[in-house]
Design an enzyme around this catalytic site. Structure first.
Site, short mmCIF file in Angstrom:
data_model
loop_
_atom_site.label_atom_id
_atom_site.label_comp_id
_atom_site.label_asym_id
_atom_site.label_seq_id
_atom_site.Cartn_x
_atom_site.Cartn_y
_atom_site.Cartn_z
N GLU A 38 0.63 -1.11 -0.11
CA GLU A 38 -0.23 -0.01 -0.23
C GLU A 38 0.90 1.23 0.01
OE1 GLU A 38 -3.39 0.71 -0.34
OE2 GLU A 38 -2.90 2.61 -0.50
N THR A 82 -5.74 1.62 -5.55
CA THR A 82 -5.63 0.41 -5.35
C THR A 82 -6.09 -0.67 -6.20
OG1 THR A 82 -5.51 0.56 -2.68
CG2 THR A 82 -5.43 -1.83 -3.62
N HIS A 197 -1.51 3.56 4.83
CA HIS A 197 -2.42 4.21 4.07
C HIS A 197 -2.80 5.34 4.60
CE1 HIS A 197 -6.25 5.25 2.16
NE2 HIS A 197 -6.00 4.05 1.22
N ASP A 256 1.61 -0.35 -5.00
CA ASP A 256 0.34 -0.14 -5.76
C ASP A 256 0.16 1.07 -6.36
OD1 ASP A 256 -0.46 1.45 -3.31
OD2 ASP A 256 -2.31 0.47 -3.26
N HIS A 257 0.62 2.48 -5.78
CA HIS A 257 0.31 3.77 -6.37
C HIS A 257 1.12 4.77 -5.40
CE1 HIS A 257 -2.61 4.30 -3.09
NE2 HIS A 257 -3.11 3.13 -3.46
C1 GP9 Z 1 -9.12 -0.66 0.71
C2 GP9 Z 1 -7.66 -0.62 0.37
C3 GP9 Z 1 -7.19 0.91 0.04
O1 GP9 Z 1 -9.52 -1.88 0.87
O2 GP9 Z 1 -7.09 -1.47 -0.55
O3 GP9 Z 1 -7.40 1.30 -0.97
P1 GP9 Z 1 -7.18 2.71 -1.78
O4 GP9 Z 1 -7.65 3.71 -0.91
O5 GP9 Z 1 -5.61 2.78 -1.63
O6 GP9 Z 1 -7.30 2.72 -3.24
MN MN Z 2 -3.78 1.75 -2.11
#
Ligand code: GP9
Ligand code: MN
Length: 418
Positions: A38, A82, A197, A256-257
């Site tokens: 994340e 994500t 996150h 992921d980003h």
């Molecule tokens: C939520 C998690 C976060 O289940 O995968 O998503 P994001 O806010 O990073 O897109």
């Molecule tokens: Mn994410």
């Protein structure tokens, strides 16, 4: 009627990168463990914050004999964050320019990496301690042909072991490996971490390094949650070794980003020791780390060519000995000698080994100087074509008309042809 598919298919076939025969099938039959990290960006790797090492465990993997470390790898996500990252990796297609494809096209026909692995005897699953409907995962995972979603219901989540969005990454790793030991092998598990996150908060007991000292509380705390995420990966490796699953698995980890948006440019400039963050800098900051860790392989190395998330599907399927030559995919095998260093971002920016295109300016990558649009033009044209083809496939649900077994277009798609 799907006739657009004819053109897309021709393009995909013409642009295929040949497999690397030495790597194809080299790890056939191993479990595949994907860890989506994340919000993890590359700028923290092998870097310090006020003298503190931020990612000690991941740093150790950057020169580990069993790890391919890609130090110029990029996320290609848009608003789907994500979920876009999951989409790109499963399909080797882009997400959409507007909205999140997970929500807007959850019922489409897809030909995912998970589906291919399932056809080859794998038990396929996603492990993520959140509600199954978040990002519409429950619907699209059915379309992706994923056998099982270990969502929040599969985990033991208490006040003590959760923070911020839910279960902390360390207990998540521990409980996930417990679940893996019960799985039929070979399996494909995609683990999605959560603690690093926004707003990047931790319980006191999990803080391992101090905050940074910029004007951005977000960036300041980010280093701490990244440090915690790094520790959780170490726990994952330890648990896999203890369970006996480690030697027969491939462990793939990637960011992921981005975690730090352009709203924090001032603080980022301070951290990076720059006057300001330009469009050129912002593009390069979209780099996220990629590690392909193959226990016992012994031939790990650092790979410096530019590449992106869209390349993972062919790369991983090929390592496991599964062909993709008939597949409608836009990425290329990272181990192919024909892999091109050209990474298209969802918003039209791109990066190559020599160029950066951002804010409608064509930069020489090394000097960061504006070198005039001509050098970038051929790539700009191609990026528009690829993004358009990807959109056509998704918006037209075109894989309905495609037989991936044979690479043939089905009747409806051919009707439009003379
Ligand atoms: C939520 C998690 C976060 O289940 O995968 O998503 P994001 O806010 O990073 O897109
Ligand atoms: Mn994410």
């Amino acid at each position: 009627d799907g006739s657009e598919l004819v053109e897309v298919d021709n393009y995909v076939q013409a642009n295929q990168a040949a497999v690397n025969e030495e790597m194809f099938g080299k790890y056939k039959g191993r479990n595949l463990i994907l860890v989506q990290l994340e919000s993890l960006q590359s700028f923290v790797i092998n870097n310090e914050m006020n003298g503190e090492v931020v990612t000690p465990f991941l740093n150790s993997l950057t020169n580990n004999k069993d790890t391919y470390y890609f130090n110029d790898f990029y996320h290609q996500t848009g608003l789907g964050k994500t979920s876009d990252s999951e989409f790109i990796v499963e399909n080797s297609l882009f997400g959409l320019g507007r909205g999140a494809v997970f929500f807007t096209h959850g019922g489409n026909t897809y030909n995912t990496m998970a589906e291919k692995l399932g056809e080859n005897g794998y038990f396929t699953n996603v492990m993520h301690s959140n509600n199954s409907s978040f990002w519409n995962r429950n619907e699209i995972y059915e379309s992706f042909n994923i056998n099982r979603f270990y969502d929040v219901e599969s985990y033991d989540v208490t006040d003590e072991n959760s923070v911020n969005w839910g279960l902390k990454d360390i207990p998540f790793m521990e409980q996930s490996v417990d679940l893996m030991t019960e799985m039929q092998q070979p399996f494909y598990s995609k683990m999605i971490t959560l603690t690093n996150h926004y707003p990047f908060t931790l319980e006191e007991e999990d803080i391992m390094i101090p905050e940074y000292n910029s004007n951005s509380g977000t960036l300041n705390r980010y280093f701490q949650t990244v440090r915690y995420l790094d520790e959780s990966i170490k726990v994952l490796f330890d648990e896999l070794k203890e369970s006996g699953l480690y030697d027969n698995s491939i462990i793939v980890m990637y960011g992921d980003h981005y975690g730090i948006s352009e709203n924090h440019n001032k603080a980022m400039a301070m951290y990076l020791g720059k006057e300001e963050i330009t469009a050129y800098d912002s593009a390069l900051l979209q780099s996220v780390p990629l590690f392909i860790h193959v226990p016992g392989s012994g031939d790990g190395e650092v790979i410096e060519d530019a590449s992106g998330q869209i390349d993972l599907r062919p790369t991983l399927l090929h390592l496991l000995g599964i062909e993709t030559s008939n597949d409608m995919q836009l990425g290329a095998d990272l181990f192919s000698k024909e892999h091109e260093d050209f990474v298209i971002f969802r918003d039209g920016r791109f990066v190559t080994n020599d160029l950066v295109y951002a804010g409608e300016v064509c930069y020489d990558r090394e000097s960061g100087e504006d070198i005039g649009i001509e050098a970038c033009q051929p790539y700009i044209d191609r990026s528009l074509v690829e993004l358009e083809y990807s959109d056509e496939i998704i918006n037209g649900d075109l894989l309905r008309f495609y037989d991936e077994e044979t690479g043939n277009l089905l009747h409806d798609a051919l009707d439009g042809e003379e």
